[in-house]
Design a protein around this motif. Sequence first.
Motif, PDB file in Angstrom:
ATOM      1  N   ASP A 390       0.825  -1.214   0.000  1.00 49.17           N
ATOM      2  CA  ASP A 390       0.000   0.000   0.000  1.00 49.17           C
ATOM      3  C   ASP A 390       0.855   1.260   0.000  1.00 49.17           C
ATOM      4  O   ASP A 390       0.366   2.346   0.311  1.00 49.17           O
ATOM      5  CB  ASP A 390      -0.923   0.017   1.235  1.00 49.17           C
ATOM      6  N   ARG A 391       2.140   1.129  -0.345  1.00 51.78           N
ATOM      7  CA  ARG A 391       3.054   2.270  -0.280  1.00 51.78           C
ATOM      8  C   ARG A 391       3.597   2.628  -1.651  1.00 51.78           C
ATOM      9  O   ARG A 391       3.916   1.747  -2.460  1.00 51.78           O
ATOM     10  CB  ARG A 391       4.233   1.958   0.651  1.00 51.78           C
ATOM     11  N   LEU A 392       3.735   3.910  -1.876  1.00 48.14           N
ATOM     12  CA  LEU A 392       4.386   4.412  -3.083  1.00 48.14           C
ATOM     13  C   LEU A 392       5.895   4.351  -2.862  1.00 48.14           C
ATOM     14  O   LEU A 392       6.407   4.930  -1.890  1.00 48.14           O
ATOM     15  CB  LEU A 392       3.946   5.864  -3.326  1.00 48.14           C
ATOM     16  N   VAL A 393       6.630   3.655  -3.747  1.00 53.07           N
ATOM     17  CA  VAL A 393       8.077   3.508  -3.539  1.00 53.07           C
ATOM     18  C   VAL A 393       8.908   4.238  -4.584  1.00 53.07           C
ATOM     19  O   VAL A 393      10.129   4.343  -4.450  1.00 53.07           O
ATOM     20  CB  VAL A 393       8.491   2.019  -3.496  1.00 53.07           C
ATOM     21  N   GLY A 394       8.275   4.765  -5.649  1.00 52.63           N
ATOM     22  CA  GLY A 394       9.044   5.509  -6.638  1.00 52.63           C
ATOM     23  C   GLY A 394       8.162   5.986  -7.765  1.00 52.63           C
ATOM     24  O   GLY A 394       7.011   5.564  -7.909  1.00 52.63           O
TER      25      GLY A 394
END
Length: 430
Positions: A390-394
């Motif tokens: 659920d996380r934006l990593v790039g």
Amino acid sequence: MTSEQQRVVVIGGGLAGLRLAARLGAGAGTSAGAGGGTDVTVLGEESHVPYNRVLLADVLAGRYAPEVTALPAPGRALRRGVRAVRIDRADRTVHCDDGSTERYDTLVLATGSNAVLPPLRGLFEPEGRELPDGVHAFRTMDDCLALSAAVAVREGVRAVVIGGGLLGVSAARALAERGAQVVLAQQGERLMERQLDADASALLHTHLTALGIEIHTECRVRGLTTQDTGRRQVTGVEFADGYRLDADVVVLACGVRPRTGLALAAGLEVRTGIVVDDRLRTGDPRIHAIGDCAEHAGRVYGLAGPALEQADALAAQLTGATGTTATAPAYTGTRALTRLTLTTPGGAGAGTGPLDLAAFGETTPLPGDDVVRLADATRRTYRKVVVRGDRLVGGVLLGELSSVGALARSWEDAEDLTDLFHLLTDDGGS
């Protein structure tokens, strides 16, 4: 100086060193002679007024005069044109090239980085270290002014830029804006491969070509050709496949290497950069390192944002050490975002307009990651984000960047995503 006053010597008058000095109160009437606190001296090797290196491409392009890039100088705390040559850790003294010495309670290495000079045949004469006339690195204000003078000789100077990373792309764009005939030679398979994915790099390639820049990828430069006119003058570039390009000017944009010589000679641990811990300390607790020369948690950033953040973090540490603030939190690293604006030179690529670019985090997905892409060929925009769980990593964005602020904040804060489409649209950055 009173016994309570801490003597801080900073080696390096660039962004990181001057930011630290400003945060410690240099030039604000709160340093030397204040009867306590911090007394700061900054040793700046360059004789120029301190400047923002990030803006050098704009100076080369002719958009800014050199004085526009000036940084706030910390008054008498800055010693310009003085190079530190040796650190005596036992005596806590820095020896300088003019014979002077500076004693310290705390020493900060903000020595930055040098341009990488590739092992090209013909670059140097045997036992020599002088570049041929017409060959330039692109790292300092002197480099920038020399390049500017070289392309001002006449319209259509033939310039070859070696290196297709951020620095090489910036230099090529600036030279094209000055009316040079520019060839960009990149050894890798695509431009800015550290920051951009294949699709974004292809759009960048198209944009630069529209500006009149000739691009060669997957080609290795083997050497330079020169002629002797009393001094060695570059005449061309040779590729590994035997192809030769004529050149009046050659720009070496092959990356940078941390300046670690002082630290190494002083017995401090050096890997790629000067190794520091979460307090930005070297193995000697009285010596710190920040900026391009520092390696934290196995990473050397080489970018302005992390250098400034490290300077702020160290200032908090040092002022806390003198009792003026509470104990500062540890430095845990910087989540760096790269931005670049490519404008259109007059008469080249009419109607193409500027191209804005931003990249952050991990732009190449791992197995199991989700990737979302939005592309608009008409507007020449491209947006791609990589989501892990659920996380934006790039992400990579070209063209319209109104949403980059919201995306970068979500990435920096490691927030759980609730409405990714909203973040990707123009309204998401408003």
